[in-house]
Enzyme design. Sequence first.
Site, PDB file in Angstrom:
ATOM      1  N   GLY A  85       0.807  -1.308  -0.038  1.00  7.72           N
ATOM      2  CA  GLY A  85      -0.156   0.055   0.023  1.00  7.72           C
ATOM      3  C   GLY A  85       0.760   1.365   0.068  1.00  7.72           C
ATOM      4  O   GLY A  85       0.247   2.336   0.022  1.00  7.72           O
ATOM      5  N   LYS A  86       1.995   1.023  -0.045  1.00  6.96           N
ATOM      6  CA  LYS A  86       2.958   2.288   0.104  1.00  6.96           C
ATOM      7  C   LYS A  86       3.395   2.723  -1.418  1.00  6.96           C
ATOM      8  O   LYS A  86       3.387   1.761  -2.285  1.00  6.96           O
ATOM      9  CB  LYS A  86       4.038   1.882   0.839  1.00  6.96           C
ATOM     10  CG  LYS A  86       3.956   1.870   2.406  1.00  6.96           C
ATOM     11  CD  LYS A  86       3.275   2.898   2.857  1.00  6.96           C
ATOM     12  CE  LYS A  86       2.890   2.991   4.702  1.00  6.96           C
ATOM     13  NZ  LYS A  86       2.050   1.679   4.953  1.00  6.96           N
TER      14      LYS A  86
END
Length: 345
Positions: free
Chosen positions: A131-132
């Site tokens: 998710g980064k």
Amino acid sequence: MSVLLHYYRGRVALHAILKGLGAGPGDEIVIQAYTCAAVVEPLLRLGVRPVYADISRDTFGIDPAGLSALLTPRTRAIVAQHTFGIPAPMAAITEIGRSAGVPVVEDCAHMTPGTVTPGGSVASFWSYEWGKPVVAGVGGTAVVHDPGLAAEMRSRYHRYTSPPPLREAMMAAEYLAYRVAAGTGMLWRLRSLYRQLSGLGVVTGSYAPDPVNSPEYGWRMSRTVRWRLPNRIDAGRMQAHHRRRVTGQDLPYVPHRIPVIVGDKQRVLREAAKAGLEVGDWFTTPVHPLAGPDLAAAGYTPGSCPNAEWAAAHVVTLPVRPETRHADIQHAVALLSRIEASVDA
């Protein structure tokens, strides 16, 4: 010259930075509301009190207007978060910190490494988890700009050890699964399954069940993540120009998520899922995903940060990935507008 130190997670890097600044019981750290519980974990482990600053509705970062009033003789640091990749107003924040003699730490978890100029902070920390902007596996880095702090952190770094072999193997398997899922475009549909498996301890969860006693805070970055990290960062830097332009504008920063204001957030999320549109729900509370007693245990007082509470109730996000096109963003916004119109009808 900045010093880089690699830790098991971004929150472990933050813990190391705050510990290097001498933070401990009786101290206070100012962080923004509309953040992740992972930011609060290191504070609870150190025994310091989180002091929540409200956000600006323009940047979703700390609003400097109310910051000075939160600083006391017990304030050990200010943590400035670049939410969704939108730069926080660092010049104003660091000037307030400098005037009060309080160091500023930058939360760069939503930023692409190599695209941020230090904004007067003593250190910044990064995360490379799912998710980064750059995904290399479970891992984080402290980039230390202040020489004194760097020397203090380097003197402690030998105490950190590699994760146990079983954890290393688990994380390597998880990264492989991530790459396969990301390649099929199905990654976002597997979020609920991931959360269930992490709750059972089958995969590495986003939050430590007991941050105060978790052994993770004594670990360095795993060998496999450290090995693949340079290539992943290089790829992220090469993709930065495209990500800047994906909104149709040549932005002065690299967006990670595009925030969209909606009326009925939960209904929009449900209808978007039915339509096959990936829409992010975070942050769902002022300290995501905590609510009720857990939110109170994190030191948050309801009503203290109205802009953060408004954002938690009315902001959804659209992902910006290397393959995202401007037309994709236009389609997503149009679909969200239709959903909103059906909500109002």
